[in-house]
Write an enzyme that holds these catalytic residues in place. Structure first.
Site, PDB file in Angstrom:
ATOM      1  N   GLY A 168      25.036  25.385  32.276  1.00  0.00           N
ATOM      2  CA  GLY A 168      26.033  24.489  32.818  1.00  0.00           C
ATOM      3  C   GLY A 168      27.274  24.814  33.795  1.00  0.00           C
ATOM      4  N   ASP A 169      27.416  26.262  33.745  1.00  0.00           N
ATOM      5  CA  ASP A 169      28.331  26.847  35.134  1.00  0.00           C
ATOM      6  C   ASP A 169      27.440  26.630  36.624  1.00  0.00           C
ATOM      7  OD1 ASP A 169      29.585  27.892  33.270  1.00  0.00           O
ATOM      8  OD2 ASP A 169      27.741  29.249  33.350  1.00  0.00           O
TER       9      ASP A 169
END
Length: 340
Positions: free
Chosen positions: A280-281
Protein backbone atom coordinates in the site's frame (compact mmCIF):
# COMPACT_ATOMS: atom_id res chain seq x y z
CA UNK A 1 11.84 21.24 -7.82
CA UNK A 2 9.39 19.18 -5.80
CA UNK A 3 10.33 18.14 -2.28
CA UNK A 4 8.29 15.63 -0.29
CA UNK A 5 8.35 15.31 3.52
CA UNK A 6 7.05 12.16 5.21
CA UNK A 7 6.43 11.89 8.97
CA UNK A 8 6.12 8.72 11.04
CA UNK A 9 7.80 5.90 12.92
CA UNK A 10 10.38 3.50 11.57
CA UNK A 11 10.82 0.15 13.31
CA UNK A 12 13.07 -2.86 13.29
CA UNK A 13 11.31 -5.63 11.40
CA UNK A 14 12.03 -9.16 12.62
CA UNK A 15 10.76 -11.69 10.10
CA UNK A 16 10.88 -15.47 10.30
CA UNK A 17 13.02 -17.04 7.56
CA UNK A 18 11.04 -18.40 4.64
CA UNK A 19 7.60 -19.49 5.72
CA UNK A 20 8.43 -20.53 9.28
CA UNK A 21 5.86 -19.75 11.93
CA UNK A 22 6.82 -17.51 14.83
CA UNK A 23 6.56 -20.46 17.22
CA UNK A 24 9.10 -22.35 15.09
CA UNK A 25 11.69 -19.61 14.65
CA UNK A 26 15.05 -19.57 16.43
CA UNK A 27 16.36 -16.66 14.34
CA UNK A 28 14.96 -13.63 12.52
CA UNK A 29 15.84 -11.65 9.42
CA UNK A 30 16.39 -7.99 10.35
CA UNK A 31 15.29 -5.08 8.19
CA UNK A 32 13.84 -1.64 9.00
CA UNK A 33 10.37 -0.49 8.06
CA UNK A 34 7.53 1.93 8.62
CA UNK A 35 4.75 3.24 6.40
CA UNK A 36 6.10 6.75 5.90
CA UNK A 37 9.69 5.56 5.58
CA UNK A 38 8.54 3.08 2.93
CA UNK A 39 7.00 5.93 0.92
CA UNK A 40 10.16 8.01 1.31
CA UNK A 41 12.40 5.21 -0.01
CA UNK A 42 10.12 4.58 -3.01
CA UNK A 43 10.13 8.26 -3.94
CA UNK A 44 13.91 8.51 -3.53
CA UNK A 45 14.31 5.51 -5.83
CA UNK A 46 12.21 7.39 -8.40
CA UNK A 47 14.50 10.42 -8.17
CA UNK A 48 12.30 12.64 -5.98
CA UNK A 49 13.87 14.86 -3.31
CA UNK A 50 12.38 13.45 -0.12
CA UNK A 51 12.92 13.99 3.61
CA UNK A 52 11.87 11.52 6.31
CA UNK A 53 11.05 12.94 9.74
CA UNK A 54 10.99 10.83 12.90
CA UNK A 55 12.61 10.42 16.31
CA UNK A 56 15.22 7.71 16.89
CA UNK A 57 17.03 6.35 19.95
CA UNK A 58 20.49 7.73 20.64
CA UNK A 59 22.20 4.36 20.31
CA UNK A 60 23.50 1.90 17.74
CA UNK A 61 20.00 0.91 16.64
CA UNK A 62 19.26 4.51 15.76
CA UNK A 63 22.51 4.62 13.80
CA UNK A 64 21.56 1.41 11.98
CA UNK A 65 18.33 3.05 10.83
CA UNK A 66 20.26 6.07 9.54
CA UNK A 67 22.69 3.86 7.63
CA UNK A 68 19.82 1.94 6.08
CA UNK A 69 17.96 5.04 4.88
CA UNK A 70 21.08 6.90 3.82
CA UNK A 71 21.88 4.35 1.12
CA UNK A 72 18.66 5.31 -0.69
CA UNK A 73 19.42 9.03 -0.69
CA UNK A 74 16.63 10.02 1.72
CA UNK A 75 17.24 13.36 3.49
CA UNK A 76 17.66 12.63 7.21
CA UNK A 77 18.54 16.13 8.40
CA UNK A 78 15.31 16.64 10.37
CA UNK A 79 15.43 13.40 12.36
CA UNK A 80 15.77 14.03 16.09
CA UNK A 81 17.17 11.76 18.79
CA UNK A 82 16.50 10.90 22.42
CA UNK A 83 16.72 8.26 25.10
CA UNK A 84 14.43 5.30 24.63
CA UNK A 85 13.77 2.23 22.56
CA UNK A 86 13.29 1.55 18.87
CA UNK A 87 9.90 0.06 18.04
CA UNK A 88 9.80 -3.52 16.73
CA UNK A 89 7.45 -5.64 14.75
CA UNK A 90 7.52 -9.38 14.14
CA UNK A 91 6.35 -10.87 10.86
CA UNK A 92 5.25 -14.40 10.04
CA UNK A 93 4.72 -14.79 6.29
CA UNK A 94 1.59 -16.73 5.39
CA UNK A 95 1.12 -19.28 2.65
CA UNK A 96 -1.95 -20.73 0.96
CA UNK A 97 -4.85 -20.68 3.46
CA UNK A 98 -2.60 -19.57 6.37
CA UNK A 99 -2.52 -15.76 6.60
CA UNK A 100 0.51 -13.62 7.40
CA UNK A 101 0.67 -12.32 10.96
CA UNK A 102 2.18 -9.17 12.47
CA UNK A 103 2.92 -8.68 16.17
CA UNK A 104 3.83 -5.15 17.26
CA UNK A 105 6.26 -4.36 20.05
CA UNK A 106 6.26 -0.60 19.72
CA UNK A 107 4.60 0.67 22.91
CA UNK A 108 6.62 3.43 24.63
CA UNK A 109 9.10 3.67 21.78
CA UNK A 110 11.16 6.84 21.52
CA UNK A 111 8.91 8.02 18.67
CA UNK A 112 5.66 7.10 20.44
CA UNK A 113 6.81 9.16 23.44
CA UNK A 114 8.06 12.08 21.34
CA UNK A 115 6.79 15.57 22.16
CA UNK A 116 5.26 18.04 19.71
CA UNK A 117 8.11 20.47 20.43
CA UNK A 118 10.61 17.90 19.08
CA UNK A 119 9.57 18.88 15.55
CA UNK A 120 10.12 22.40 14.20
CA UNK A 121 7.64 22.33 11.34
CA UNK A 122 8.45 25.79 10.11
CA UNK A 123 12.01 24.65 9.47
CA UNK A 124 11.13 21.09 8.36
CA UNK A 125 8.67 22.33 5.72
CA UNK A 126 10.79 25.29 4.62
CA UNK A 127 11.28 24.09 1.03
CA UNK A 128 8.64 21.37 0.91
CA UNK A 129 5.92 21.07 -1.72
CA UNK A 130 4.25 17.90 -0.37
CA UNK A 131 3.65 16.43 3.12
CA UNK A 132 2.66 12.80 3.62
CA UNK A 133 1.58 10.98 6.79
CA UNK A 134 -0.59 7.99 7.65
CA UNK A 135 -3.21 7.12 10.22
CA UNK A 136 -0.62 5.01 12.02
CA UNK A 137 1.19 8.08 13.36
CA UNK A 138 -1.69 9.67 15.32
CA UNK A 139 -2.74 6.18 16.46
CA UNK A 140 0.42 6.02 18.58
CA UNK A 141 -0.76 8.62 21.10
CA UNK A 142 -2.42 11.98 21.72
CA UNK A 143 1.01 13.62 21.65
CA UNK A 144 1.39 12.50 18.04
CA UNK A 145 -2.11 13.68 17.19
CA UNK A 146 -0.90 17.11 18.27
CA UNK A 147 2.33 16.75 16.28
CA UNK A 148 0.33 15.85 13.17
CA UNK A 149 -2.02 18.77 13.78
CA UNK A 150 0.95 21.14 14.05
CA UNK A 151 2.46 19.80 10.83
CA UNK A 152 -0.83 20.06 8.96
CA UNK A 153 -1.49 23.61 10.10
CA UNK A 154 1.98 24.68 8.99
CA UNK A 155 1.59 22.85 5.66
CA UNK A 156 -1.65 24.68 4.91
CA UNK A 157 -0.07 27.98 5.95
CA UNK A 158 2.66 27.31 3.36
CA UNK A 159 0.21 26.05 0.70
CA UNK A 160 1.82 22.59 0.68
CA UNK A 161 -0.08 19.63 -0.78
CA UNK A 162 -0.97 17.10 1.93
CA UNK A 163 -1.62 13.39 1.48
CA UNK A 164 -2.71 10.79 4.01
CA UNK A 165 -3.03 7.02 3.92
CA UNK A 166 -5.72 5.95 6.41
CA UNK A 167 -3.81 2.74 7.27
CA UNK A 168 -6.23 1.70 10.01
CA UNK A 169 -4.57 -0.63 12.53
CA UNK A 170 -6.97 -2.33 14.94
CA UNK A 171 -4.04 -3.30 17.19
CA UNK A 172 -3.22 0.40 17.75
CA UNK A 173 -6.61 2.04 18.35
CA UNK A 174 -10.35 1.53 18.20
CA UNK A 175 -12.60 2.37 15.28
CA UNK A 176 -14.28 5.04 17.41
CA UNK A 177 -11.01 6.76 18.33
CA UNK A 178 -9.76 6.54 14.76
CA UNK A 179 -12.98 8.05 13.41
CA UNK A 180 -12.86 10.99 15.81
CA UNK A 181 -9.18 11.83 15.24
CA UNK A 182 -8.99 11.19 11.51
CA UNK A 183 -12.22 13.07 10.78
CA UNK A 184 -10.45 16.14 12.13
CA UNK A 185 -7.03 15.59 10.57
CA UNK A 186 -8.24 14.80 7.06
CA UNK A 187 -9.82 18.25 6.86
CA UNK A 188 -6.29 19.35 5.90
CA UNK A 189 -5.77 16.57 3.34
CA UNK A 190 -5.78 17.01 -0.45
CA UNK A 191 -5.05 13.40 -1.49
CA UNK A 192 -6.46 10.45 0.47
CA UNK A 193 -5.23 6.87 0.18
CA UNK A 194 -7.11 3.88 1.56
CA UNK A 195 -7.77 0.21 0.97
CA UNK A 196 -11.04 -1.66 0.73
CA UNK A 197 -11.28 -2.01 4.52
CA UNK A 198 -10.02 1.36 5.84
CA UNK A 199 -12.93 3.49 4.68
CA UNK A 200 -15.46 1.28 6.41
CA UNK A 201 -13.49 0.94 9.65
CA UNK A 202 -12.61 4.63 9.99
CA UNK A 203 -15.50 6.51 8.36
CA UNK A 204 -18.27 3.91 8.18
CA UNK A 205 -18.38 4.14 4.38
CA UNK A 206 -18.91 0.72 2.82
CA UNK A 207 -18.76 -0.33 -0.84
CA UNK A 208 -22.02 -1.92 -1.97
CA UNK A 209 -21.84 -5.40 -3.52
CA UNK A 210 -18.38 -6.02 -2.02
CA UNK A 211 -17.10 -8.51 0.52
CA UNK A 212 -13.36 -8.39 1.22
CA UNK A 213 -13.39 -11.68 3.12
CA UNK A 214 -14.86 -13.49 0.12
CA UNK A 215 -12.69 -11.48 -2.29
CA UNK A 216 -15.73 -9.89 -3.95
CA UNK A 217 -15.04 -6.29 -4.98
CA UNK A 218 -17.34 -3.98 -6.95
CA UNK A 219 -15.88 -1.11 -9.01
CA UNK A 220 -19.24 0.67 -8.92
CA UNK A 221 -19.28 0.30 -5.15
CA UNK A 222 -15.83 1.80 -4.79
CA UNK A 223 -16.67 4.67 -7.11
CA UNK A 224 -19.50 5.40 -4.69
CA UNK A 225 -17.06 5.24 -1.76
CA UNK A 226 -14.65 7.68 -3.45
CA UNK A 227 -17.44 10.14 -4.22
CA UNK A 228 -18.88 9.97 -0.72
CA UNK A 229 -15.44 10.64 0.76
CA UNK A 230 -14.95 13.60 -1.53
CA UNK A 231 -18.39 14.98 -0.71
CA UNK A 232 -17.81 14.68 3.03
CA UNK A 233 -14.24 15.98 3.23
CA UNK A 234 -13.50 17.82 -0.02
CA UNK A 235 -10.49 15.75 -1.15
CA UNK A 236 -8.99 16.62 -4.54
CA UNK A 237 -8.07 12.97 -5.15
CA UNK A 238 -9.11 9.67 -3.55
CA UNK A 239 -7.10 6.55 -4.39
CA UNK A 240 -8.16 3.11 -3.16
CA UNK A 241 -6.14 -0.07 -3.64
CA UNK A 242 -8.20 -3.22 -4.15
CA UNK A 243 -7.00 -6.64 -3.06
CA UNK A 244 -8.80 -9.87 -3.95
CA UNK A 245 -7.38 -12.50 -1.62
CA UNK A 246 -7.57 -15.89 -3.28
CA UNK A 247 -5.10 -17.39 -0.79
CA UNK A 248 -2.31 -15.77 1.24
CA UNK A 249 0.26 -15.94 -1.56
CA UNK A 250 -2.05 -15.41 -4.55
CA UNK A 251 -4.02 -12.18 -4.85
CA UNK A 252 -5.73 -10.03 -7.42
CA UNK A 253 -4.36 -6.46 -7.23
CA UNK A 254 -5.81 -3.29 -8.74
CA UNK A 255 -6.89 0.21 -7.75
CA UNK A 256 -9.28 3.06 -8.44
CA UNK A 257 -8.77 6.81 -8.47
CA UNK A 258 -11.18 9.72 -8.22
CA UNK A 259 -9.44 12.81 -9.62
CA UNK A 260 -11.62 15.92 -9.35
CA UNK A 261 -14.90 14.52 -10.73
CA UNK A 262 -13.46 11.82 -13.00
CA UNK A 263 -13.22 8.16 -11.95
CA UNK A 264 -10.51 5.79 -13.17
CA UNK A 265 -9.69 2.14 -12.58
CA UNK A 266 -6.56 0.15 -13.36
CA UNK A 267 -6.02 -3.26 -14.89
CA UNK A 268 -5.97 -6.11 -12.40
CA UNK A 269 -2.76 -8.04 -11.80
CA UNK A 270 -2.65 -11.62 -10.56
CA UNK A 271 0.19 -11.52 -8.05
CA UNK A 272 2.11 -14.49 -6.67
CA UNK A 273 3.28 -12.98 -3.39
CA UNK A 274 6.74 -13.08 -1.88
CA UNK A 275 6.07 -10.29 0.66
CA UNK A 276 2.94 -8.12 0.65
CA UNK A 277 3.87 -5.82 3.55
CA UNK A 278 4.46 -2.30 2.26
CA UNK A 279 2.44 -2.74 -0.95
CA UNK A 280 0.00 0.00 0.00
CA UNK A 281 2.88 2.38 0.71
CA UNK A 282 4.41 1.69 -2.69
CA UNK A 283 1.01 2.42 -4.26
CA UNK A 284 0.80 5.75 -2.42
CA UNK A 285 4.32 6.66 -3.50
CA UNK A 286 3.40 5.89 -7.10
CA UNK A 287 0.41 8.23 -7.01
CA UNK A 288 2.50 10.96 -5.38
CA UNK A 289 5.20 10.54 -8.02
CA UNK A 290 2.76 10.60 -10.92
CA UNK A 291 1.03 13.70 -9.57
CA UNK A 292 4.29 15.56 -9.01
CA UNK A 293 5.52 14.66 -12.48
CA UNK A 294 2.33 15.90 -14.13
CA UNK A 295 1.17 12.52 -15.42
CA UNK A 296 -2.43 12.23 -16.53
CA UNK A 297 -4.71 10.57 -13.94
CA UNK A 298 -4.95 7.22 -15.76
CA UNK A 299 -1.18 7.16 -16.30
CA UNK A 300 -0.63 8.01 -12.64
CA UNK A 301 -2.91 5.20 -11.49
CA UNK A 302 -1.35 2.66 -13.86
CA UNK A 303 2.13 3.63 -12.69
CA UNK A 304 1.18 3.33 -9.01
CA UNK A 305 -0.48 -0.07 -9.42
CA UNK A 306 2.49 -1.39 -11.41
CA UNK A 307 4.89 -0.19 -8.70
CA UNK A 308 2.87 -1.85 -5.95
CA UNK A 309 2.44 -5.00 -8.03
CA UNK A 310 6.25 -5.30 -8.17
CA UNK A 311 6.52 -4.68 -4.42
CA UNK A 312 4.68 -7.95 -3.74
CA UNK A 313 7.68 -9.76 -5.26
CA UNK A 314 10.32 -8.17 -3.02
CA UNK A 315 11.29 -9.21 0.50
CA UNK A 316 11.22 -6.36 3.01
CA UNK A 317 8.94 -3.34 3.31
CA UNK A 318 10.94 -1.14 0.93
CA UNK A 319 10.02 -1.25 -2.77
CA UNK A 320 13.46 -1.76 -4.27
CA UNK A 321 12.61 -1.14 -7.91
CA UNK A 322 13.70 1.39 -10.50
CA UNK A 323 11.60 3.85 -12.43
CA UNK A 324 12.30 1.96 -15.64
CA UNK A 325 11.14 -1.36 -14.17
CA UNK A 326 7.84 0.15 -13.06
CA UNK A 327 7.22 1.81 -16.42
CA UNK A 328 7.79 -1.49 -18.23
CA UNK A 329 5.21 -3.30 -16.11
CA UNK A 330 2.77 -0.40 -16.49
CA UNK A 331 3.11 -0.78 -20.27
CA UNK A 332 2.25 -4.46 -20.05
CA UNK A 333 5.72 -6.04 -19.91
CA UNK A 334 4.93 -8.15 -16.87
CA UNK A 335 5.44 -11.71 -18.08
CA UNK A 336 8.46 -12.28 -15.82
CA UNK A 337 10.64 -13.55 -18.67
CA UNK A 338 14.37 -13.62 -18.01
CA UNK A 339 16.13 -10.38 -18.94
CA UNK A 340 19.41 -11.20 -20.70
Amino acid sequence: MAKVVTFGEIMMRLATPGYLRLVQANQFEVTYAGAEANVAVSLANFGIDVSFVTKLPSNELGQAVLRTLRQYGVDLSHICFGEGRLGLYFLETGFSQRPSKVIYDRANSVFALSKPQDFNWDEILKDATWLHFTGITPALGDNLVESCRNALNKAKEKNITVSCDLNYRAKLWSEEKARGVMSELVQYVDVLFANEEDTEKVFGIHADDSNIVEGKLSLAGYEQVCRRLRERFGFKKVAISLRESIVANLNGWSAVLLDDDDFYHSRQYTVHIVDRVGAGDSFAAGVIYGTIMGMKPQETLDFAVAASCLKHTIIGDFNQVTLEEVKKVAKGEGSGRVVR
